[in-house]
Design an enzyme around this catalytic site. Structure first.
Site, mmCIF file in Angstrom:
data_model
loop_
_atom_site.group_PDB
_atom_site.id
_atom_site.type_symbol
_atom_site.label_atom_id
_atom_site.label_comp_id
_atom_site.label_asym_id
_atom_site.label_seq_id
_atom_site.Cartn_x
_atom_site.Cartn_y
_atom_site.Cartn_z
ATOM 1 N N ARG A 145 40.882 67.619 13.237
ATOM 2 C CA ARG A 145 41.292 69.011 13.463
ATOM 3 C C ARG A 145 40.652 69.896 12.399
ATOM 4 N NH1 ARG A 145 42.364 69.231 8.776
ATOM 5 N NH2 ARG A 145 44.381 69.190 7.716
ATOM 6 N N GLY B 123 44.649 64.034 -1.095
ATOM 7 C CA GLY B 123 43.583 64.937 -1.535
ATOM 8 C C GLY B 123 43.073 64.596 -2.921
ATOM 9 N N CYS C 281 46.217 61.609 5.690
ATOM 10 C CA CYS C 281 46.739 61.449 7.057
ATOM 11 C C CYS C 281 45.893 60.469 7.872
ATOM 12 C CB CYS C 281 46.808 62.800 7.749
ATOM 13 S SG CYS C 281 45.328 63.817 7.547
ATOM 14 N N THR D 83 52.398 72.760 3.240
ATOM 15 C CA THR D 83 52.516 71.950 4.471
ATOM 16 C C THR D 83 53.210 70.612 4.208
ATOM 17 O OG1 THR D 83 50.473 72.973 5.217
ATOM 18 C CG2 THR D 83 51.161 70.977 6.374
ATOM 19 N N GLY E 25 36.768 55.277 5.448
ATOM 20 C CA GLY E 25 36.663 53.814 5.428
ATOM 21 C C GLY E 25 36.939 53.254 4.032
ATOM 22 N N HIS F 235 44.532 65.014 14.782
ATOM 23 C CA HIS F 235 43.269 64.271 14.786
ATOM 24 C C HIS F 235 43.351 63.224 15.906
ATOM 25 C CE1 HIS F 235 42.592 65.702 10.643
ATOM 26 N NE2 HIS F 235 43.670 65.078 10.223
ATOM 27 N N GLN G 37 48.480 65.447 11.557
ATOM 28 C CA GLN G 37 48.080 65.512 10.150
ATOM 29 C C GLN G 37 49.152 66.086 9.237
ATOM 30 O OE1 GLN G 37 46.840 67.514 12.523
ATOM 31 N NE2 GLN G 37 47.222 69.599 11.822
HETATM 32 P P1 NAD Z 1 49.036 73.460 1.106
HETATM 33 O O1 NAD Z 1 47.950 74.352 0.673
HETATM 34 O O2 NAD Z 1 49.671 73.663 2.429
HETATM 35 O O3 NAD Z 1 50.197 73.430 0.030
HETATM 36 C C1 NAD Z 1 49.947 73.312 -1.348
HETATM 37 C C2 NAD Z 1 50.986 74.091 -2.107
HETATM 38 O O4 NAD Z 1 50.806 73.886 -3.513
HETATM 39 C C3 NAD Z 1 50.904 75.607 -1.860
HETATM 40 O O5 NAD Z 1 52.202 76.086 -1.629
HETATM 41 C C4 NAD Z 1 50.317 76.140 -3.167
HETATM 42 O O6 NAD Z 1 50.760 77.439 -3.454
HETATM 43 C C5 NAD Z 1 50.882 75.152 -4.168
HETATM 44 N N1 NAD Z 1 50.178 75.102 -5.459
HETATM 45 C C6 NAD Z 1 49.017 75.711 -5.822
HETATM 46 N N2 NAD Z 1 48.728 75.424 -7.115
HETATM 47 C C7 NAD Z 1 49.714 74.617 -7.560
HETATM 48 C C8 NAD Z 1 49.980 73.999 -8.815
HETATM 49 N N3 NAD Z 1 49.165 74.144 -9.871
HETATM 50 N N4 NAD Z 1 51.084 73.227 -8.933
HETATM 51 C C9 NAD Z 1 51.910 73.053 -7.885
HETATM 52 N N5 NAD Z 1 51.722 73.619 -6.668
HETATM 53 C C10 NAD Z 1 50.628 74.397 -6.523
HETATM 54 O O7 NAD Z 1 48.426 71.970 1.015
HETATM 55 P P2 NAD Z 1 48.900 70.695 1.816
HETATM 56 O O8 NAD Z 1 48.216 70.684 3.137
HETATM 57 O O9 NAD Z 1 50.383 70.587 1.754
HETATM 58 O O10 NAD Z 1 48.219 69.552 0.959
HETATM 59 C C11 NAD Z 1 48.830 69.009 -0.194
HETATM 60 C C12 NAD Z 1 48.246 67.646 -0.453
HETATM 61 O O11 NAD Z 1 48.537 66.802 0.675
HETATM 62 C C13 NAD Z 1 46.726 67.612 -0.611
HETATM 63 O O12 NAD Z 1 46.390 66.567 -1.507
HETATM 64 C C14 NAD Z 1 46.246 67.247 0.774
HETATM 65 O O13 NAD Z 1 44.975 66.637 0.799
HETATM 66 C C15 NAD Z 1 47.326 66.276 1.197
HETATM 67 N N6 NAD Z 1 47.468 66.127 2.651
HETATM 68 C C16 NAD Z 1 47.400 67.197 3.482
HETATM 69 C C17 NAD Z 1 47.503 66.999 4.851
HETATM 70 C C18 NAD Z 1 47.397 68.143 5.806
HETATM 71 O O14 NAD Z 1 46.926 67.952 6.909
HETATM 72 N N7 NAD Z 1 47.809 69.332 5.472
HETATM 73 C C19 NAD Z 1 47.712 65.730 5.367
HETATM 74 C C20 NAD Z 1 47.842 64.653 4.485
HETATM 75 C C21 NAD Z 1 47.698 64.857 3.108
#
Ligand code: NAD
Length: 340
Positions: free
Chosen positions: A169, A111, A141, A12, A195, A220, A302
């Site tokens: 969400r 994360g 986010c 994502t 917070g 959200h 998000q």
């Molecule tokens: P996601 O699951 O959509 O994507 C993660 C990707 O990383 C996947 O393609 C997965 O196959 C890959 N992956 C798995 N193991 C791996 C490894 N060892 N090395 C490299 N890549 C690997 O997750 P996301 O939603 O994109 O979230 C990524 C980060 O961004 C997290 O820290 C999350 O908390 C943060 N984040 C997510 C959102 C959200 O709403 N989706 C918003 C803000 C921040």
């Protein structure tokens, strides 16, 4: 010379940051790393991005899918100046060892815990503090949304204290294994972690957050009550401050945007990026002022709000812009977010 950027993790966030980096005048996307072939890997190839194998992935799986790879994560890191880690929660911390070994600057996501990097980052909030760092964490986010609003309110009126209820969400639109499908789930961690996370950007801010998860994938919504230190003249003055700040989008009552469905329909209509809404969304009629007490709603997409922040974090690290506002202007122009 353009900064060479690698993306490790192409889900994502990773796929959006990759597109955003590819659009910047001072950056070059060297490649993206995936663990396994998928529709997202296919899109990377279709866009002409070089694919590298990461994590437990096997190049033979990509070969079998007919997707060409250019090597492993080690090859990608060797060809880049900075890596944006967009792996799942907590995996970034593990990946940090790889980055340290490769001697490469690294940006992590929300994360991960704050101690994964030298500093937590928000472009409006603390760009200057983050200049020249070798590791940064772009906050989550929700934290990004609150930090942006804090960057508007604190310098103008000061914040005595702030209470936020986060209506979160349940899952991203592509996630079919998460819930709840029906029901409202309170977060029993009181206050919620958001917070303290905001305080990684604004250490002196007095803020308490609580959260519930609801069955929606769109956005959200934050319900804010902020007691300011000095009273603004009127609600219009507060709205003007948000309106004048990049990365805020205000809807007027005549636009008939009742809630997040119309916000995301507007985003689809506008067609930026993945039809994303990277700005904090405020409703003019959803802001009320009562002396020093300000009440307002804001909606946070998000999937995309942290995307421009990752781009600015790269610029802060490598000192590519004179200040945060300049970096934001370059980023937003390239992404199509700039208003003029
Ligand atoms: P996601 O699951 O959509 O994507 C993660 C990707 O990383 C996947 O393609 C997965 O196959 C890959 N992956 C798995 N193991 C791996 C490894 N060892 N090395 C490299 N890549 C690997 O997750 P996301 O939603 O994109 O979230 C990524 C980060 O961004 C997290 O820290 C999350 O908390 C943060 N984040 C997510 C959102 C959200 O709403 N989706 C918003 C803000 C921040």
């Amino acid at each position: 010379m353009r900064v060479r950027v690698a993306i490790n993790g192409f889900g994502t966030i990773g796929k959006r940051v990759a597109d955003a980096v590819a659009k910047q005048p001072d950056m070059e996307l060297v490649g993206v790393a995936k663990t396994r072939p998928s529709y997202e890997a296919r899109r990377a190839a279709e866009k002409g991005y070089r694919l590298f194998v990461t994590g437990e992935g096997k190049s033979s799986d990509f070969d079998a899918a007919g997707l060409a790879t250019s090597g492993t994560i080690h090859d990608l890191l060797a060809a880049a100046d900075v890596v944006v880690d967009a792996a799942p929660d907590k995996v970034g911390k593990e990946n940090r060892k790889l980055y340290e070994k490769a001697g490469i600057r690294a940006i992590f996501q929300g994360g991960e815990k704050a101690d994964v990097a030298e500093a937590s980052f928000n472009a409006l909030g603390n760009y200057d503090v983050c200049r020249g760092k070798r590791t940064l964490r772009v906050v989550s986010c929700n934290t990004t949304g609150i930090a942006r609003a804090a960057a508007v309110l604190i310098p103008r009126w000061g914040v005595d204290h702030w209470e936020v209820t986060l209506v979160r969400r349940a899952a991203d639109p592509a996630e079919s294994k998460k819930g709840p499908l029906n029901g409202i789930v309170p977060t029993f961690q009181l206050p919620s972690h958001h917070g303290p996370d905001v305080k990684s950007i604004f250490p002196d801010l007095v803020i308490a957050t609580t959260a519930v998860v609801v069955p929606t994938t769109l956005m959200h919504v934050h319900v804010n009550h902020v007691r300011l230190k000095t009273a603004p003249r009127d609600a219009a003055e507060v709205l003007d401050a948000f309106r004048a700040t990049p990365r805020f989008h205000l809807f007027a009552p005549w636009e008939h945007v009742d809630g997040t469905p119309q916000v995301m329909e507007y985003a689809r209509d506008r067609g930026i990026g993945f039809n994303d809404m990277m700005e904090n969304v405020l409703w003019q009629e959803g802001l009320r002022l009562d002396g020093r007490d300000t009440y307002f709603f804001q909606a946070i997409h998000q999937e995309s709000i942290v995307v421009p922040e990752n781009v600015d974090a790269i610029r802060a690290m490598l000192d590519l812009a004179p200040d945060g506002r300049s970096s934001i202007a370059i980023t937003d122009r390239a992404l199509g977010l700039a208003r003029s």
